[in-house]
Design a protein around this motif. Sequence first.
Motif, mmCIF file in Angstrom:
data_model
loop_
_atom_site.group_PDB
_atom_site.id
_atom_site.type_symbol
_atom_site.label_atom_id
_atom_site.label_comp_id
_atom_site.label_asym_id
_atom_site.label_seq_id
_atom_site.Cartn_x
_atom_site.Cartn_y
_atom_site.Cartn_z
ATOM 1 N N SER A 128 0.827 -1.209 0.000
ATOM 2 C CA SER A 128 0.000 0.000 0.000
ATOM 3 C C SER A 128 0.861 1.258 0.000
ATOM 4 N N LEU A 129 1.952 1.222 0.747
ATOM 5 C CA LEU A 129 2.859 2.370 0.795
ATOM 6 C C LEU A 129 3.452 2.653 -0.579
ATOM 7 N N PHE A 130 3.961 1.619 -1.229
ATOM 8 C CA PHE A 130 4.567 1.825 -2.544
ATOM 9 C C PHE A 130 3.521 2.180 -3.597
ATOM 10 N N LYS A 131 2.333 1.644 -3.470
ATOM 11 C CA LYS A 131 1.254 2.008 -4.390
ATOM 12 C C LYS A 131 0.906 3.486 -4.235
ATOM 13 N N PHE A 132 0.828 3.955 -2.976
ATOM 14 C CA PHE A 132 0.542 5.371 -2.710
ATOM 15 C C PHE A 132 1.599 6.261 -3.365
ATOM 16 N N TRP A 133 2.877 5.968 -3.121
ATOM 17 C CA TRP A 133 3.941 6.807 -3.682
ATOM 18 C C TRP A 133 4.012 6.676 -5.196
ATOM 19 N N GLY A 134 3.653 5.518 -5.734
ATOM 20 C CA GLY A 134 3.599 5.366 -7.186
ATOM 21 C C GLY A 134 2.537 6.250 -7.803
ATOM 22 N N ILE A 136 1.228 8.997 -6.454
ATOM 23 C CA ILE A 136 1.663 10.396 -6.275
ATOM 24 C C ILE A 136 2.704 10.753 -7.338
ATOM 25 N N THR A 137 3.633 9.841 -7.617
ATOM 26 C CA THR A 137 4.659 10.093 -8.630
ATOM 27 C C THR A 137 4.035 10.261 -10.010
ATOM 28 N N ILE A 138 3.060 9.418 -10.347
ATOM 29 C CA ILE A 138 2.374 9.540 -11.637
ATOM 30 C C ILE A 138 1.654 10.883 -11.738
ATOM 31 N N ILE A 139 1.001 11.300 -10.670
ATOM 32 C CA ILE A 139 0.294 12.590 -10.669
ATOM 33 C C ILE A 139 1.276 13.736 -10.871
ATOM 34 N N ILE A 140 2.394 13.710 -10.144
ATOM 35 C CA ILE A 140 3.378 14.794 -10.253
ATOM 36 C C ILE A 140 3.996 14.827 -11.653
ATOM 37 N N LEU A 141 4.357 13.658 -12.190
ATOM 38 C CA LEU A 141 4.917 13.618 -13.548
ATOM 39 C C LEU A 141 3.896 14.112 -14.576
ATOM 40 N N SER A 142 2.635 13.754 -14.387
ATOM 41 C CA SER A 142 1.581 14.237 -15.292
ATOM 42 C C SER A 142 1.459 15.753 -15.228
ATOM 43 N N LEU A 143 1.535 16.301 -14.020
ATOM 44 C CA LEU A 143 1.473 17.755 -13.876
ATOM 45 C C LEU A 143 2.669 18.441 -14.535
ATOM 46 N N TYR A 144 3.853 17.831 -14.410
ATOM 47 C CA TYR A 144 5.035 18.380 -15.069
ATOM 48 C C TYR A 144 4.861 18.377 -16.591
ATOM 49 N N ILE A 145 4.400 17.260 -17.133
ATOM 50 C CA ILE A 145 4.204 17.164 -18.581
ATOM 51 C C ILE A 145 3.146 18.157 -19.037
ATOM 52 N N PHE A 146 2.044 18.253 -18.298
ATOM 53 C CA PHE A 146 0.989 19.210 -18.631
ATOM 54 C C PHE A 146 1.527 20.644 -18.587
ATOM 55 N N SER A 147 2.304 20.973 -17.568
ATOM 56 C CA SER A 147 2.883 22.321 -17.461
ATOM 57 C C SER A 147 3.832 22.604 -18.618
#
Length: 160
Positions: A128-134, A136-147
Amino acid sequence: MDNFEEAESVEEPGQEQEQLVVTEEIRSYIYETAKWTKFLSVVGLVVAVFLALMAFSANAIIDGLALAAPGNALVQMGTAFLTVYFLCLSLMLFYPSFLLFKYSNAATTAVLYADQENFTIAMKKMKSLFKFWGIITIIILSLYIFSFLMMIVAKTGGAA
């Protein structure tokens, strides 16, 4: 009615069921990991509590900033933004710290008492911990690409 009996699974002599063996060396690694995860989880929980306290003292923080630097961008955003920001940070730190704490307790119990159920719980918390951070990482990378894409659109639209 016919009498149906449950069929037992019979292993053929040539087929062996694969099993994972947890050796003493692995148990010592898990036990040591559990100690460190307990330390990290406690530190994370304390920081999450401090962030939550900062969220509820946003008014005082903004008032202090308004006196020190009236033109500060944080002052112009207001207390509601700062409260929501610190609460989000607090929750984002609380959840993984809580999972680490639960992992640590379950792993320690599993190793000390050779308890399969707690070992399963520990691995579930780790997943669950690694799934959570995974996520979050996908969301942050998506925001970077969108920006980045929005920056390109803004630059090309401004050049025309």
